[in-house]
Motif scaffolding. Structure first.
Motif, mmCIF file in Angstrom:
data_model
loop_
_atom_site.group_PDB
_atom_site.id
_atom_site.type_symbol
_atom_site.label_atom_id
_atom_site.label_comp_id
_atom_site.label_asym_id
_atom_site.label_seq_id
_atom_site.Cartn_x
_atom_site.Cartn_y
_atom_site.Cartn_z
ATOM 1 N N VAL A 4 0.816 -1.218 0.000
ATOM 2 C CA VAL A 4 0.000 0.000 0.000
ATOM 3 C C VAL A 4 0.851 1.269 0.000
ATOM 4 O O VAL A 4 0.334 2.357 -0.213
ATOM 5 N N LYS A 6 2.701 1.861 -2.265
ATOM 6 C CA LYS A 6 2.770 2.192 -3.693
ATOM 7 C C LYS A 6 1.438 2.726 -4.230
ATOM 8 O O LYS A 6 1.250 2.784 -5.437
ATOM 9 N N VAL A 7 0.528 3.070 -3.332
ATOM 10 C CA VAL A 7 -0.787 3.528 -3.786
ATOM 11 C C VAL A 7 -0.626 4.745 -4.700
ATOM 12 O O VAL A 7 0.267 5.568 -4.519
ATOM 13 N N ARG A 8 -1.497 4.808 -5.695
ATOM 14 C CA ARG A 8 -1.417 5.926 -6.645
ATOM 15 C C ARG A 8 -1.969 7.184 -5.998
ATOM 16 O O ARG A 8 -2.912 7.142 -5.223
ATOM 17 N N LYS A 90 -14.902 6.884 6.745
ATOM 18 C CA LYS A 90 -15.008 5.426 6.797
ATOM 19 C C LYS A 90 -13.947 4.852 7.735
ATOM 20 O O LYS A 90 -14.210 3.939 8.507
ATOM 21 N N LYS A 181 -4.489 -2.000 6.315
ATOM 22 C CA LYS A 181 -4.030 -1.859 4.921
ATOM 23 C C LYS A 181 -4.720 -0.649 4.288
ATOM 24 O O LYS A 181 -4.104 0.134 3.566
ATOM 25 N N PHE A 182 -6.001 -0.546 4.541
ATOM 26 C CA PHE A 182 -6.774 0.587 4.026
ATOM 27 C C PHE A 182 -6.271 1.894 4.654
ATOM 28 O O PHE A 182 -5.990 2.873 3.951
ATOM 29 N N GLN A 189 -1.861 7.984 0.340
ATOM 30 C CA GLN A 189 -2.469 8.653 -0.805
ATOM 31 C C GLN A 189 -2.775 10.119 -0.493
ATOM 32 O O GLN A 189 -2.537 11.001 -1.325
ATOM 33 N N ARG B 275 -13.133 -0.701 0.046
ATOM 34 C CA ARG B 275 -14.070 -0.720 -1.090
ATOM 35 C C ARG B 275 -13.865 0.506 -1.979
ATOM 36 O O ARG B 275 -14.799 1.064 -2.538
ATOM 37 N N ALA B 276 -12.617 0.920 -2.081
ATOM 38 C CA ALA B 276 -12.302 2.106 -2.877
ATOM 39 C C ALA B 276 -11.038 1.911 -3.713
ATOM 40 O O ALA B 276 -10.516 2.871 -4.266
ATOM 41 N N ILE B 278 -7.983 1.001 -2.666
ATOM 42 C CA ILE B 278 -6.777 1.499 -2.014
ATOM 43 C C ILE B 278 -6.055 0.420 -1.208
ATOM 44 O O ILE B 278 -4.834 0.348 -1.219
ATOM 45 N N CYS B 279 -6.813 -0.421 -0.488
ATOM 46 C CA CYS B 279 -6.158 -1.317 0.474
ATOM 47 C C CYS B 279 -5.659 -2.615 -0.151
ATOM 48 O O CYS B 279 -4.741 -3.238 0.376
ATOM 49 N N THR B 281 -7.018 -5.502 -0.158
ATOM 50 C CA THR B 281 -7.323 -6.726 0.579
ATOM 51 C C THR B 281 -8.318 -7.623 -0.154
ATOM 52 O O THR B 281 -8.453 -8.791 0.180
ATOM 53 N N LEU B 283 -8.062 -8.474 -3.268
ATOM 54 C CA LEU B 283 -7.363 -8.947 -4.471
ATOM 55 C C LEU B 283 -7.802 -10.372 -4.870
ATOM 56 O O LEU B 283 -7.782 -11.281 -4.054
ATOM 57 N N ASP B 296 -6.541 2.188 -7.286
ATOM 58 C CA ASP B 296 -5.418 3.118 -7.093
ATOM 59 C C ASP B 296 -4.165 2.398 -6.605
ATOM 60 O O ASP B 296 -3.248 3.045 -6.091
ATOM 61 N N LEU B 297 -4.133 1.083 -6.716
ATOM 62 C CA LEU B 297 -3.035 0.376 -6.059
ATOM 63 C C LEU B 297 -2.171 -0.477 -6.985
ATOM 64 O O LEU B 297 -0.943 -0.476 -6.836
ATOM 65 N N LEU B 298 -2.777 -1.192 -7.907
ATOM 66 C CA LEU B 298 -1.967 -2.078 -8.752
ATOM 67 C C LEU B 298 -0.991 -1.254 -9.586
ATOM 68 O O LEU B 298 -1.328 -0.185 -10.095
ATOM 69 N N SER B 299 0.213 -1.792 -9.720
ATOM 70 C CA SER B 299 1.207 -1.121 -10.553
ATOM 71 C C SER B 299 0.857 -1.336 -12.028
ATOM 72 O O SER B 299 0.017 -2.184 -12.367
ATOM 73 N N ASP B 300 1.531 -0.599 -12.882
ATOM 74 C CA ASP B 300 1.287 -0.775 -14.313
ATOM 75 C C ASP B 300 1.581 -2.212 -14.738
ATOM 76 O O ASP B 300 0.839 -2.809 -15.524
ATOM 77 N N GLN B 302 1.461 -4.916 -12.869
ATOM 78 C CA GLN B 302 0.424 -5.806 -12.334
ATOM 79 C C GLN B 302 -0.847 -5.706 -13.163
ATOM 80 O O GLN B 302 -1.507 -6.703 -13.439
ATOM 81 N N ARG B 303 -1.184 -4.486 -13.576
ATOM 82 C CA ARG B 303 -2.367 -4.311 -14.426
ATOM 83 C C ARG B 303 -2.171 -5.022 -15.765
ATOM 84 O O ARG B 303 -3.046 -5.733 -16.253
ATOM 85 N N MET B 308 -4.737 -10.236 -12.153
ATOM 86 C CA MET B 308 -5.288 -9.859 -10.847
ATOM 87 C C MET B 308 -6.275 -8.713 -10.994
ATOM 88 O O MET B 308 -6.228 -7.950 -11.961
#
Lengths: 240, 325
Positions: A4, A6-8, A90, A181-182, A189, B275-276, B278-279, B281, B283, B296-300, B302-303, B308
């Protein structure tokens, strides 16, 4: 497992990302060592009161996060994208759930759920709030380190509590592990998105370094022993 | 513990500015120079920054600062008269005149110029505005750069005179009525290490640049959209089916329905938290089909692997998605 860190988001942390990651790794490792040390000590004397005392500061962290996150939204929320207000809210809800669930576990162990900041958590709490008061991103930076440090405590906790059959503690911590993690992804972020100036970066590093020095302390057996000794002394004073 | 504030309080305050002058920059773009009422310097800003302009008609619009970032006597913004405007650009073109006051908030910057050995700037139409001060900064730093600037026609393209000032063979002007659309392959197919790509313009241009840049190192591309990306849908009507490989069960995901919710409604418990996107979990492993990543999390990488997906926000580009469930 995804990282996490690495989050965008934005590029605001780019100039200091190496130092940020170093602080996070150090804080996580310090919490891991401190937690392992506590459960090594607990193994020699598995007194439920010691485990309850160890959990007390953790329970306080959860409710302090609730207050902090709501204050963060109230004070600085209009600088954020709407989705980040929603996600902070949240997170606050999840922290409240942790307070409730861990509080139940604490009571099952014979402990008392704290309703004011425990003495052993005072330094941690004061730093968190000072950072929040000081700069719009510093509070987030401080809790980002604190939450990340807690990640280091999970494995020793699962092992230590599992060994003694405290399955309710393990179950509670498993959910906290998922939610963190969230929380840490969101922290990263938000920081990377809204950090703009060198002054912002300096405040973030100050907050993170400060929390790095504090976050692990409440996990140690020495901290628990001091809390129990203080409680005994207080009880004796009341009895007299 | 400190007491929480009892009222909602924003650190950013609204600031009144006076319109010093308006300048026609092209047949459809006008620039506004904005100064403080009392003559004090305007706040500092860096290339990539934008301000919110509160229009007298109740609308708030974001505009990139596009003037000289070292000159604190005024800020400059530029506004395209958009025929499909919902009121913002039309209002400015019709109503804002020198001497008038407007309320602004900012500046904010979500589009910083990061240090790099070389820059490739790609601008479409009014997307040139955040790029202009970047040209100034990169030039001042002695960092080599290339600008690719496209527009409907030469007369529609703003700030051509300012850009010519920088041109030493590194500026490519692409008026569509003369040259067609920008040939992105020409500029992006050759991967240049340590080059940062900055793109601002209409959504389709940014989508195309993202596609061509997929082979570039992660983090190379920086873009600013005028409006949020339109989330792509899979089938014609946006629905798709999910095959759960372990059970062979097939679940229909309706248009607009969340994939994670569809799995949960079908009785599958999938670990999740934010559920956004980011986390990470939630996956899941993809065994077939093409995920439509919105997280907003998987790398290029990984995408690109297609193996996944984070079902809390992502969907399917293909009509069928096979999950390892």
């Amino acid at each position: 497992m995804l990282d996490v860190k690495k989050v965008r988001g934005g590029s605001g942390l780019d100039p200091i990302s190496a130092e940020v990651d170093e602080i996070l790794a150090s804080a996580e490792e310090a919490a891991r060592v401190a937690t392992k040390s506590f459960f090594d000590s607990f193994q020699k004397d598995p007194n439920p009161a010691a485990l309850a005392t160890w959990l007390e500061t953790r329970v306080w962290r959860e409710i302090d996060y609730v207050y902090l996150l709501n204050a963060q939204i109230g004070r600085y929320g209009m600088r954020l994208q709407r989705k980040h207000i929603t996600l902070l809210a949240k997170q606050s809800f999840q922290e409240a759930e942790h307070y409730e669930d861990l509080g139940q576990v604490l009571e099952n162990l014979g402990g008392t759920v704290p309703t004011s900041v425990p003495a052993q958590a005072q330094e941690w709490s004061s730093w968190l709030w000072e950072c929040m008061d000081r700069h719009h991103l510093a509070g987030i930076a401080a809790w980002y380190v604190s939450e990340t440090s807690a990640s280091g405590s999970f494995e020793p906790t699962f092992e230590g509590c599992g060994r003694h059959g405290y399955t309710d503690v393990v179950k509670c911590y498993k959910q906290i592990e998922i939610d963190e993690k969230f929380h840490t992804g969101l922290g990263r972020q938000i920081l990377s998105t809204y950090t703009e100036t060198d002054e912002d970066r300096a405040e973030i590093l100050r907050a993170m370094r400060g929390m790095q020095k504090i976050a692990w302390k409440t996990f140690t057996p020495e901290n628990v022993a001091a809390s129990m000794a203080a409680r005994s002394a207080s009880a004796a004073a009341v009895a007299n | 513990m400190c007491a929480e504030p009892s009222v909602l309080e924003s650190i950013e305050t609204t600031m009144p500015l006076q319109v010093l002058r308006t300048t026609r920059e092209s047949d459809s773009v006008v620039s506004l120079d904005l100064a403080t009422i009392d003559g004090r310097p305007v706040p500092e800003w860096q290339p990539g920054a934008h301000i919110d302009v509160k229009l007298g008609n109740g609308l708030v619009r974001q505009y990139s600062l596009c003037g000289d970032y070292t000159d604190r006597s005024h800020w400059r913004i530029a506004v395209l008269r958009d025929p499909s405007s919902r009121g913002g650009s039309q209002f400015i073109h019709a109503n804002i005149r020198p001497g008038q006051q407007i309320q602004v908030v900012g500046p904010r910057n979500h589009f910083h110029l990061v240090p790099a050995e070389r820059y490739l700037f790609i601008a479409g139409g009014i997307g040139i505005t955040p790029i202009l001060p970047m040209l100034q900064q990169a030039t001042a730093a002695g960092t080599p750069w290339t600008l690719v600037y496209g527009g409907r026609s030469r007369t529609s393209m703003a700030f051509l005179d300012s850009i010519r000032h920088y041109d030493s063979g590194n500026v490519f002007l692409i008026p569509q009525d003369e040259c067609g659309i920008i040939d992105l392959e020409r500029f992006l197919s050759r991967l240049r290490p340590n080059t940062a790509v900055y793109c601002c313009g209409p959504g389709p241009l940014i989508d195309a640049v993202e596609t061509v840049c997929q082979t570039w190192p992660p983090g190379s591309l920086h873009r600013e959209r005028f409006s949020p990306r339109q989330r792509s849908e899979s089938a014609d009507d946006g629905s798709f089916e999910v095959v759960l490989a372990k059970s062979g069960r097939v679940i229909q995901v309706a248009a607009g329905e969340n994939l994670l919710s569809a799995l949960e409604d079908a009785g599958y418990k999938v670990t999740n938290s934010c559920r956004a996107g980011i986390c990470g979990t939630c996956l899941l492993t993809v065994l077939g089909g093409t995920p439509d990543h919105q997280d907003d999390l998987l790398s290029d990488d990984q995408r690109d692997s297609g193996t996944m997906i984070l079902p809390c926000v992502s969907r399917s580009k293909s009509k069928q998605l096979i999950l390892d469930l």
